[in-house]
Design an enzyme around this catalytic site. Structure first.
Site, PDB file in Angstrom:
ATOM      1  N   ASN A  70       0.801  -1.219   0.000  1.00  0.00           N
ATOM      2  CA  ASN A  70       0.000   0.000   0.000  1.00  0.00           C
ATOM      3  C   ASN A  70       0.839   1.276   0.000  1.00  0.00           C
ATOM      4  O   ASN A  70       0.343   2.338  -0.367  1.00  0.00           O
ATOM      5  CB  ASN A  70      -0.928  -0.016   1.227  1.00  0.00           C
ATOM      6  CG  ASN A  70      -1.636   1.292   1.455  1.00  0.00           C
ATOM      7  OD1 ASN A  70      -2.601   1.617   0.773  1.00  0.00           O
ATOM      8  ND2 ASN A  70      -1.158   2.077   2.426  1.00  0.00           N
ATOM      9  N   TYR A 119       2.905   8.969 -11.445  1.00  0.00           N
ATOM     10  CA  TYR A 119       2.020   8.158 -10.600  1.00  0.00           C
ATOM     11  C   TYR A 119       1.190   7.188 -11.449  1.00  0.00           C
ATOM     12  O   TYR A 119       1.045   6.008 -11.113  1.00  0.00           O
ATOM     13  CB  TYR A 119       1.117   9.101  -9.810  1.00  0.00           C
ATOM     14  CG  TYR A 119       0.139   8.449  -8.877  1.00  0.00           C
ATOM     15  CD1 TYR A 119       0.550   7.885  -7.671  1.00  0.00           C
ATOM     16  CD2 TYR A 119      -1.223   8.430  -9.186  1.00  0.00           C
ATOM     17  CE1 TYR A 119      -0.364   7.312  -6.795  1.00  0.00           C
ATOM     18  CE2 TYR A 119      -2.149   7.863  -8.311  1.00  0.00           C
ATOM     19  CZ  TYR A 119      -1.708   7.304  -7.129  1.00  0.00           C
ATOM     20  OH  TYR A 119      -2.619   6.729  -6.269  1.00  0.00           O
ATOM     21  N   LYS A 148       1.343   3.139 -11.188  1.00  0.00           N
ATOM     22  CA  LYS A 148       0.153   2.366 -10.837  1.00  0.00           C
ATOM     23  C   LYS A 148      -0.258   1.419 -11.963  1.00  0.00           C
ATOM     24  O   LYS A 148      -0.788   0.329 -11.695  1.00  0.00           O
ATOM     25  CB  LYS A 148      -0.995   3.312 -10.476  1.00  0.00           C
ATOM     26  CG  LYS A 148      -0.783   4.069  -9.166  1.00  0.00           C
ATOM     27  CD  LYS A 148      -0.589   3.120  -7.981  1.00  0.00           C
ATOM     28  CE  LYS A 148      -0.669   3.825  -6.644  1.00  0.00           C
ATOM     29  NZ  LYS A 148      -0.452   2.904  -5.505  1.00  0.00           N
ATOM     30  N   THR A 162      -7.448  10.646   1.519  1.00  0.00           N
ATOM     31  CA  THR A 162      -6.188  10.436   2.209  1.00  0.00           C
ATOM     32  C   THR A 162      -5.349  11.698   2.070  1.00  0.00           C
ATOM     33  O   THR A 162      -5.803  12.693   1.477  1.00  0.00           O
ATOM     34  CB  THR A 162      -5.408   9.250   1.606  1.00  0.00           C
ATOM     35  OG1 THR A 162      -4.963   9.609   0.274  1.00  0.00           O
ATOM     36  CG2 THR A 162      -6.283   8.000   1.528  1.00  0.00           C
TER      37      THR A 162
END
Length: 305
Positions: free
Chosen positions: A100, A171, A175, A205
């Site tokens: 994670n 990113y 991913k 988050t």
């Protein structure tokens, strides 16, 4: 709770805050023993000197659960090995790895520098590979010794990895790489009793708090659709023995909605049976694209997203 993961040993990386913290607490609530891993960094990956992993361990212990702290750097190959060894030293086994950990360094592509690219690829993609590599080595050795585990890996991708996201080339690439790693690991590790899946969560988050700042609890129900705790039930189920047979899949999770992402697959085709001439291919490609339909828009490209 149901005790779905009673006595299973779980490693969760990036578990000091946000979604990772929610995973650690949810596993402990279902009876698992948890290694809470977090190196303690700021949103951009810079050092802070904080100890969020120890705080989560204290929360679990206060609730009667069992947990230990790990501050190993998952992007360091030796550190990742020590992380897996921490589970073995303290609890004698490893059943579940939840990858994670991550951070963001967002820039438009024309402003993205090499260090920002390398840092994000390293923490997300290598930070998944390194713990997975050492966990897989342990599970292979156990299987060869006749002690095959009902082992589980849950990786963390993103909608950015599935569809792309404007301003997040590094990113999105990392991913997307995680989804590729997931399907290959699922194919290779199934013989050892290991399933490997990924999630693409939407939740509030540190990385997304500005995006989801307005998405709070519904006044009529009190349900906060963007709470990170909404993501964890699926992760806990995927980490349980009950999820046997589910592998190589990517699940999108947002609020109370769970969906299976449809990965790249072979689409419409035209086979000439010989080498094409460049001038022939215009109408061929036009016909194929018409038959295939339009792709989903990149996040940030469509004003409605």
């Amino acid at each position: 709770m149901s005790g779905l993961c009673r006595d299973r040993v779980v490693v969760v990386t990036g578990a000091g805050r946000g979604i990772g913290r929610a995973h650690a607490l949810a596993f402990a609530d279902e009876g698992a023993r948890v290694v809470v891993n977090d190196i303690g960094v700021a949103l951009d990956g810079s050092a802070t000197g904080e100890g969020p992993a120890a705080r989560v361990v204290a929360e679990i212990e206060e609730l009667g659960g069992k947990a230990v702290t790990s501050t190993d750097d998952v992007t360091d190959f030796a550190g990742a090995r020590n992380l897996i060894d921490t589970a073995l030293r303290h609890f004698g086994r490893l059943d579940v790895l939840v990858n994670n950990a991550g951070f963001v360094r967002d820039r438009m592509l024309v402003n993205l520098n090499e260090d920002e690219w390398d840092a994000v690829i390293r923490v997300h993609l290598k930070g998944h590979f390194a713990p997975l590599r050492h966990a897989a080595g342990y599970w292979r050795a156990e299987a060869k010794a006749g002690r095959a585990r009902a082992a589980r890996v849950v990786n963390t991708s993103s909608g950015a990895g599935l569809l792309g996201s404007v301003g997040q080339a590094n990113y999105s690439a990392a991913k997307a790489g995680i989804t590729g790693l997931t399907v290959v690991a699922a194919a290779e590790l199934g013989r050892y009793g290991v399933t490997v899946n990924a999630i693409a969560p939407s939740a509030r988050t540190r990385m997304t708090e500005e995006v989801f700042a307005g998405d709070m609890a519904k006044p009529d129900s009190g349900f906060d659709a963007m709470a990170p705790e909404n993501v964890s039930p699926l992760v806990v189920w995927l980490g349980s023995a009950e999820s046997a047979g589910v592998t190589g899949r990517v699940f999108e999770v947002e609020g109370g909605k769970v969906s299976v992402a449809q990965a790249w697959r072979h689409g419409p085709a035209v086979d000439k049976g010989a080498r094409w001439e460049p001038g022939e291919l215009g109408p061929v490609v036009t016909g194929l694209l018409a038959e295939a339909g339009e792709p989903e828009p990149v996040y940030g490209q469509d004003a409605k997203r």
